[in-house]
Design an enzyme around this catalytic site. Structure first.
Site, PDB file in Angstrom:
ATOM      1  N   ASP A   8       0.812  -1.231   0.000  1.00 19.51           N
ATOM      2  CA  ASP A   8       0.000   0.000   0.000  1.00 19.51           C
ATOM      3  C   ASP A   8       0.839   1.272   0.000  1.00 19.51           C
ATOM      4  O   ASP A   8       0.435   2.310   0.547  1.00 19.51           O
ATOM      5  CB  ASP A   8      -0.962   0.030   1.210  1.00 19.51           C
ATOM      6  CG  ASP A   8      -1.891  -1.167   1.214  1.00 19.51           C
ATOM      7  OD1 ASP A   8      -2.276  -1.618   0.129  1.00 19.51           O
ATOM      8  OD2 ASP A   8      -2.221  -1.656   2.312  1.00 19.51           O
ATOM      9  N   GLY A  65      -4.636  -4.370  -3.642  1.00 16.90           N
ATOM     10  CA  GLY A  65      -5.619  -3.336  -3.961  1.00 16.90           C
ATOM     11  C   GLY A  65      -4.852  -2.094  -4.368  1.00 16.90           C
ATOM     12  O   GLY A  65      -4.180  -1.490  -3.543  1.00 16.90           O
ATOM     13  N   HIS A  66      -4.890  -1.768  -5.652  1.00 10.26           N
ATOM     14  CA  HIS A  66      -4.113  -0.635  -6.164  1.00 10.26           C
ATOM     15  C   HIS A  66      -5.066   0.480  -6.600  1.00 10.26           C
ATOM     16  O   HIS A  66      -5.881   0.279  -7.490  1.00 10.26           O
ATOM     17  CB  HIS A  66      -3.226  -1.085  -7.333  1.00 10.26           C
ATOM     18  CG  HIS A  66      -2.258  -2.172  -6.946  1.00 10.26           C
ATOM     19  ND1 HIS A  66      -1.605  -2.955  -7.852  1.00 10.26           N
ATOM     20  CD2 HIS A  66      -1.848  -2.595  -5.735  1.00 10.26           C
ATOM     21  CE1 HIS A  66      -0.829  -3.819  -7.207  1.00 10.26           C
ATOM     22  NE2 HIS A  66      -0.966  -3.619  -5.919  1.00 10.26           N
ATOM     23  N   LYS A  78       1.812   2.119  -5.113  1.00 18.51           N
ATOM     24  CA  LYS A  78       2.327   1.541  -6.367  1.00 18.51           C
ATOM     25  C   LYS A  78       1.399   1.873  -7.539  1.00 18.51           C
ATOM     26  O   LYS A  78       1.852   2.209  -8.625  1.00 18.51           O
ATOM     27  CB  LYS A  78       2.475   0.013  -6.229  1.00 18.51           C
ATOM     28  CG  LYS A  78       3.473  -0.405  -5.151  1.00 18.51           C
ATOM     29  CD  LYS A  78       3.519  -1.907  -4.973  1.00 18.51           C
ATOM     30  CE  LYS A  78       2.292  -2.516  -4.339  1.00 18.51           C
ATOM     31  NZ  LYS A  78       2.068  -2.174  -2.921  1.00 18.51           N
ATOM     32  N   GLN A 129       1.858  -6.167  -3.125  1.00 18.22           N
ATOM     33  CA  GLN A 129       2.355  -6.236  -1.737  1.00 18.22           C
ATOM     34  C   GLN A 129       3.672  -5.461  -1.586  1.00 18.22           C
ATOM     35  O   GLN A 129       3.863  -4.487  -2.292  1.00 18.22           O
ATOM     36  CB  GLN A 129       2.509  -7.700  -1.288  1.00 18.22           C
ATOM     37  CG  GLN A 129       1.176  -8.424  -1.055  1.00 18.22           C
ATOM     38  CD  GLN A 129       0.580  -9.003  -2.318  1.00 18.22           C
ATOM     39  OE1 GLN A 129       1.240  -9.685  -3.076  1.00 18.22           O
ATOM     40  NE2 GLN A 129      -0.690  -8.749  -2.545  1.00 18.22           N
TER      41      GLN A 129
HETATM   42  P1  GDP Z   1      -0.781   0.305  -3.585  1.00 18.28           P
HETATM   43  O1  GDP Z   1      -1.384  -0.962  -3.085  1.00 18.28           O
HETATM   44  O2  GDP Z   1       0.676   0.369  -3.331  1.00 18.28           O
HETATM   45  O3  GDP Z   1      -1.125   0.579  -5.028  1.00 18.28           O
HETATM   46  O4  GDP Z   1      -1.418   1.477  -2.724  1.00 18.28           O
HETATM   47  P2  GDP Z   1      -2.974   1.642  -2.316  1.00 18.28           P
HETATM   48  O5  GDP Z   1      -3.729   2.114  -3.500  1.00 18.28           O
HETATM   49  O6  GDP Z   1      -3.464   0.438  -1.612  1.00 18.28           O
HETATM   50  O7  GDP Z   1      -2.850   2.764  -1.191  1.00 18.28           O
HETATM   51  C1  GDP Z   1      -2.273   4.002  -1.420  1.00 18.28           C
HETATM   52  C2  GDP Z   1      -3.326   5.085  -1.121  1.00 18.28           C
HETATM   53  O8  GDP Z   1      -2.681   6.329  -0.999  1.00 18.28           O
HETATM   54  C3  GDP Z   1      -4.348   5.248  -2.242  1.00 18.28           C
HETATM   55  O9  GDP Z   1      -5.584   5.582  -1.663  1.00 18.28           O
HETATM   56  C4  GDP Z   1      -3.801   6.423  -3.050  1.00 18.28           C
HETATM   57  O10 GDP Z   1      -4.813   7.151  -3.729  1.00 18.28           O
HETATM   58  C5  GDP Z   1      -3.189   7.256  -1.960  1.00 18.28           C
HETATM   59  N1  GDP Z   1      -2.025   8.044  -2.345  1.00 18.28           N
HETATM   60  C6  GDP Z   1      -1.017   7.725  -3.213  1.00 18.28           C
HETATM   61  N2  GDP Z   1      -0.068   8.684  -3.213  1.00 18.28           N
HETATM   62  C7  GDP Z   1      -0.462   9.622  -2.314  1.00 18.28           C
HETATM   63  C8  GDP Z   1       0.117  10.838  -1.834  1.00 18.28           C
HETATM   64  O11 GDP Z   1       1.212  11.235  -2.213  1.00 18.28           O
HETATM   65  N3  GDP Z   1      -0.581  11.526  -0.885  1.00 18.28           N
HETATM   66  C9  GDP Z   1      -1.785  11.096  -0.409  1.00 18.28           C
HETATM   67  N4  GDP Z   1      -2.391  11.826   0.527  1.00 18.28           N
HETATM   68  N5  GDP Z   1      -2.361   9.954  -0.841  1.00 18.28           N
HETATM   69  C10 GDP Z   1      -1.698   9.221  -1.769  1.00 18.28           C
HETATM   70  P1  IMO Z   2      -0.978  -4.223  -2.146  1.00 17.56           P
HETATM   71  O1  IMO Z   2      -0.552  -4.815  -3.464  1.00 17.56           O
HETATM   72  C1  IMO Z   2      -1.037  -4.559   2.220  1.00 17.56           C
HETATM   73  C2  IMO Z   2      -1.257  -8.619   3.884  1.00 17.56           C
HETATM   74  C3  IMO Z   2      -2.510  -9.042   4.605  1.00 17.56           C
HETATM   75  C4  IMO Z   2      -1.938  -9.983   5.637  1.00 17.56           C
HETATM   76  C5  IMO Z   2      -0.800 -10.688   4.874  1.00 17.56           C
HETATM   77  C6  IMO Z   2      -1.177 -12.049   4.330  1.00 17.56           C
HETATM   78  O2  IMO Z   2      -2.242  -3.454  -2.221  1.00 17.56           O
HETATM   79  O3  IMO Z   2       0.142  -3.470  -1.521  1.00 17.56           O
HETATM   80  P2  IMO Z   2      -2.708 -12.808   2.284  1.00 17.56           P
HETATM   81  O4  IMO Z   2      -4.195 -12.639   2.052  1.00 17.56           O
HETATM   82  O5  IMO Z   2      -1.876 -12.202   1.222  1.00 17.56           O
HETATM   83  O6  IMO Z   2      -2.340 -14.209   2.586  1.00 17.56           O
HETATM   84  O7  IMO Z   2      -2.437 -11.983   3.661  1.00 17.56           O
HETATM   85  O8  IMO Z   2      -0.474  -9.814   3.804  1.00 17.56           O
HETATM   86  N1  IMO Z   2      -1.457  -8.122   2.506  1.00 17.56           N
HETATM   87  C7  IMO Z   2      -1.346  -6.845   2.159  1.00 17.56           C
HETATM   88  N2  IMO Z   2      -1.124  -5.733   2.907  1.00 17.56           N
HETATM   89  N3  IMO Z   2      -1.152  -4.463   0.883  1.00 17.56           N
HETATM   90  C8  IMO Z   2      -1.362  -5.553   0.110  1.00 17.56           C
HETATM   91  O9  IMO Z   2      -1.336  -5.506  -1.237  1.00 17.56           O
HETATM   92  C9  IMO Z   2      -1.501  -6.812   0.748  1.00 17.56           C
HETATM   93  N4  IMO Z   2      -1.731  -8.082   0.316  1.00 17.56           N
HETATM   94  C10 IMO Z   2      -1.674  -8.876   1.396  1.00 17.56           C
HETATM   95  O10 IMO Z   2      -3.155  -7.948   5.201  1.00 17.56           O
HETATM   96  O11 IMO Z   2      -1.344  -9.276   6.684  1.00 17.56           O
HETATM   97 MG    MG Z   3      -2.899  -1.597  -1.794  1.00 22.63          MG
END
Ligand code: GDP
Ligand code: IMO
Ligand code: MG
Length: 435
Positions: A13, A40-41, A16, A222
Site C-alpha cells: 500500500d 488493492g491498487h 504503487k 504487496q
Molecule cells: P498500492 O497498493 O501500493 O497501489 O497502494 P494503495 O492504492 O493500496 O494505497 C495508497 C493510497 O494512498 C491510495 O488511496 C492512493 O490514492 C493514496 N495516495 C497515493 N499517493 C499519495 C500521496 O502522495 N498523498 C496522499 N495523501 N495519498 C496518496
Molecule cells: P498491495 O498490493 C497490504 C497482507 C494481509 C496480511 C498478509 C497475508 O495493495 O500493496 P494474504 O491474504 O496475502 O495471505 O495476507 O499480507 N497483505 C497486504 N497488505 N497491501 C497488500 O497488497 C496486501 N496483500 C496482502 O493484510 O497481513
Molecule cells: Mg494496496
C-alpha cells in the site's frame, strides 16, 4: 525507456498503483508477476477513482497490453468481477489481457481452508485477506495445484477439482464440504469458461514482444516486508513480492529487467498482524491514519500506522537493489511539530546489525530514533521541489544519505498531478514528461 520494475519497499500500500499509472505512458505492456486479488491498487484519473486487484493498472489506458504472469494466483470469479466492473466503465479487456497458462488457480476450497486455518490459529492468526492466496500457493508447492491452462479442458478440470477436493476433505473432515456452497463451484466453472480466451503462454509472448522492441513495465503487488522469504515471516503473504519474484513469476531472464524502482511511504503502515517496531498507538498514529486515509483498498481494514523505518528500508534497498525510490504521501506529515525516523534496532541494549529473522525478536526490538523538525508549510499538491518547505527537503536528503539511494520522485497527493521530480535524481528521471 528500458524495462522497469516497480516494487513495494515496505508492507504494501505504498502507492504503487499511482506510479504504475504514471509510468504506463512510457511502456507498451504492463505485467503482474506475483500475488493475487489480495492486492488493492488505487488509481485516480481525472478525479475518478479506480481500484484494481488482479488486473495490471495499465488496463486503464486503452492502447496498452496487460499480462498476468505465471507467478500470480488467479481466482477466476474475482477476475471476471473485475473485468465486468471495468466494462461497466467502458474499459474493454478484449485483445489486451493475457493470462499465463502456468499461473495457479484459486479454488473454492482454498478460501474454505483458509477460513478454517486462520480461525484455528486464534490470537496467532496472520490477519490474511481470506481470499485463498496462501492455500493456493501451498498447493502449488505441494504439487497438487491446478493451473490456469487447465480451464481450456472443462471435463478434465472438473475431474481434477473433484479429486483434490476429496483429498482436502479427507484431511480437513466433513467441515470442509459444509463450508463450500454448491453455488461457489457453479460460479467457478462459469468464470473459468469466461477467462479461457485470455489464457496463453506468457513467457513466449513476452519474448516475442521483447524481440519486436516492445517495452515492459512490471508491477509488483504487496511489499518487501510481506515477501514470503524476506518479510516478517510468518506474518507475510505467500509469494515473492521482492524484485527477484519478477524473474520467476514471468519466465524472463534477470537481464530482462533494466531498472528497479522502490515505492516507499514517507511513514510506515501495515495491514494484518505481525511485528511493527515503529508503530504508533497514540494520537499521532491516529493523525497519520486520518490524514493518510489509511484503510485497506481490498478489505477496508484500518491500516496500522507508524514512523518511517529507515533501518528496514536499508534492508529493502539491499534485497531489491533499487536504482531509485519514489516517496509517497509526504503531505500526510504536513503540520507536525517534529518527525521521527528509525535508524536502527536495539535489543536488550545492543544495536542489531540487521533486520532479525524471527518475528518474535522483531516484536521486541526498540527503535533507535533520529528526531527531525517537522514543517508547518504545506507540501500537499505541491508540484515543484523548489516549493517544498526546507524541513521537508532536509527530511528527504537525510533519507537519501542514509540509504545511499536517490529519491527520484515525490508524491504530494493521490492525483497524478500531485507529483514532483527531485532535481538531483539521476537514475529514474523523465517520467513526468509525456513521451
Ligand atoms: P498500492 O497498493 O501500493 O497501489 O497502494 P494503495 O492504492 O493500496 O494505497 C495508497 C493510497 O494512498 C491510495 O488511496 C492512493 O490514492 C493514496 N495516495 C497515493 N499517493 C499519495 C500521496 O502522495 N498523498 C496522499 N495523501 N495519498 C496518496
Ligand atoms: P498491495 O498490493 C497490504 C497482507 C494481509 C496480511 C498478509 C497475508 O495493495 O500493496 P494474504 O491474504 O496475502 O495471505 O495476507 O499480507 N497483505 C497486504 N497488505 N497491501 C497488500 O497488497 C496486501 N496483500 C496482502 O493484510 O497481513
Ligand atoms: Mg494496496
Amino acid at each position: 525507456m528500458e524495462n522497469l520494475l516497480i516494487v513495494g519497499s515496505q508492507w504494501g500500500d505504498e502507492g504503487k498503483g499511482k506510479f504504475v499509472d504514471i509510468f504506463t505512458d512510457h511502456y507498451d505492456v504492463v505485467v503482474r508477476y506475483q500475488g493475487g486479488h489480495n492486492a488493492g491498487h488505487t488509481i485516480i484519473i481525472n478525479g475518478e477513482k479506480y481500484v484494481l486487484h488482479l488486473i495490471p493498472s495499465g488496463i486503464l489506458r486503452p492502447e496498452k497490453a496487460c499480462v498476468i504472469g505465471n507467478g500470480v494466483v488467479v481466482d477466476p470469479v474475482a477476475l471476471v468481477e473485475e473485468i465486468d466492473l471495468l466494462r461497466e466503465r467502458n474499459i474493454s479487456v478484449d485483445g489486451r489481457l493475457f493470462i499465463s497458462d502456468r499461473a495457479h488457480l484459486i479454488l473454492p476450497y482454498h478460501r474454505a481452508v483458509e477460513r478454517m486455518d486462520e480461525g484455528g490459529r486464534g490470537h496467532h492468526a496472520i490477519g490474511t485477506t481470506l481470499r485463498g492466496i496462501g492455500p493456493a500457493y501451498a498447493d502449488k508447492y505441494f504439487r497438487c495445484g491446478i493451473r490456469v491452462g487447465e480451464v481450456c479442458d472443462e471435463d478434465n478440470l472438473r475431474i481434477r477439482c473433484q479429486h483434490f477436493q476429496d483429498q482436502k476433505a479427507w484431511f480437513w473432515g466433513d467441515a470442509l464440504q459444509q463450508v463450500i456452497p454448491t453455488e461457489e463451484w457453479a460460479s467457478f466453472y462459469e468464470a473459468s469458461r469466461i477467462i479461457k480466451p485470455f489464457v496463453t503462454d506468457i513467457s513466449m509472448l513476452i519474448h516475442q514482444w521483447h524481440t519486436a522492441g516492445k517495452r515492459f513495465l512490471m508491477e509488483g503487488a504487496q511489499g518487501t516486508m510481506l515477501d514470503i522469504d524476506h518479510g516478517t515471516y510468518p506474518f507475510v503473504t505467500s509469494s515473492n513480492a521482492t524484485a527477484g519474484g519478477a524473474v520467476s513469476g514471468l519466465g524472463v531472464s534477470p537481464h530482462f529487467i533494466d531498472r528497479i524502482v522502490g515505492i516507499m511511504k514517507a511513514y510506515t503502515t501495515r495491514v494484518g498482524s505481525g511485528p511493527f517496531p515503529t508503530e504508533l498507538q497514540d494520537a499521532t498514529g491516529r493523525h497519520l491514519q486520518e490524514q493518510g486515509a489509511e484503510f485497506g483498498a481490498s478489505t477496508g481494514r484500518p491500516r496500522r500506522c507508524g514512523w518511517l523505518d529507515l533501518f528496514q528500508m536499508k534492508y529493502s534497498c539491499r534485497i531489491n537493489g533499487f536504482h531509485g525510490l519514489i516517496m509517497t504521501k509526504l503531505d500526510v506529515l504536513d503540520g507536525l511539530d517534529s518527525v521521527r525516523i528509525c535508524v536502527g534496532y536495539q535489543l536488550d541494549g545492543r544495536r542489531l546489525e540487521g533486520v532479525p529473522q524471527s518475528a518474535e525478536v522483531m516484536g521486541r526490538v526498540e527503535p533507535v530514533w533520529q528526531d527531525m523538525p517537522g514543517w508547518q508549510g504545506r507540501t500537499r499538491e505541491v508540484r515543484s521541489f523548489a516549493e517544498l518547505p526546507t524541513e521537508a527537503v532536509d527530511y528527504i536528503r537525510f533519507i537519501e544519505d542514509f540509504l545511499q539511494t536517490e529519491i527520484s520522485l515525490i508524491s504530494t497527493g493521490p492525483d497524478r498531478g500531485a507529483t514532483l521530480e527531485n532535481p538531483s535524481a539521476r537514475n529514474i528521471t523523465g517520467f513526468l514528461r509525456r513521451p
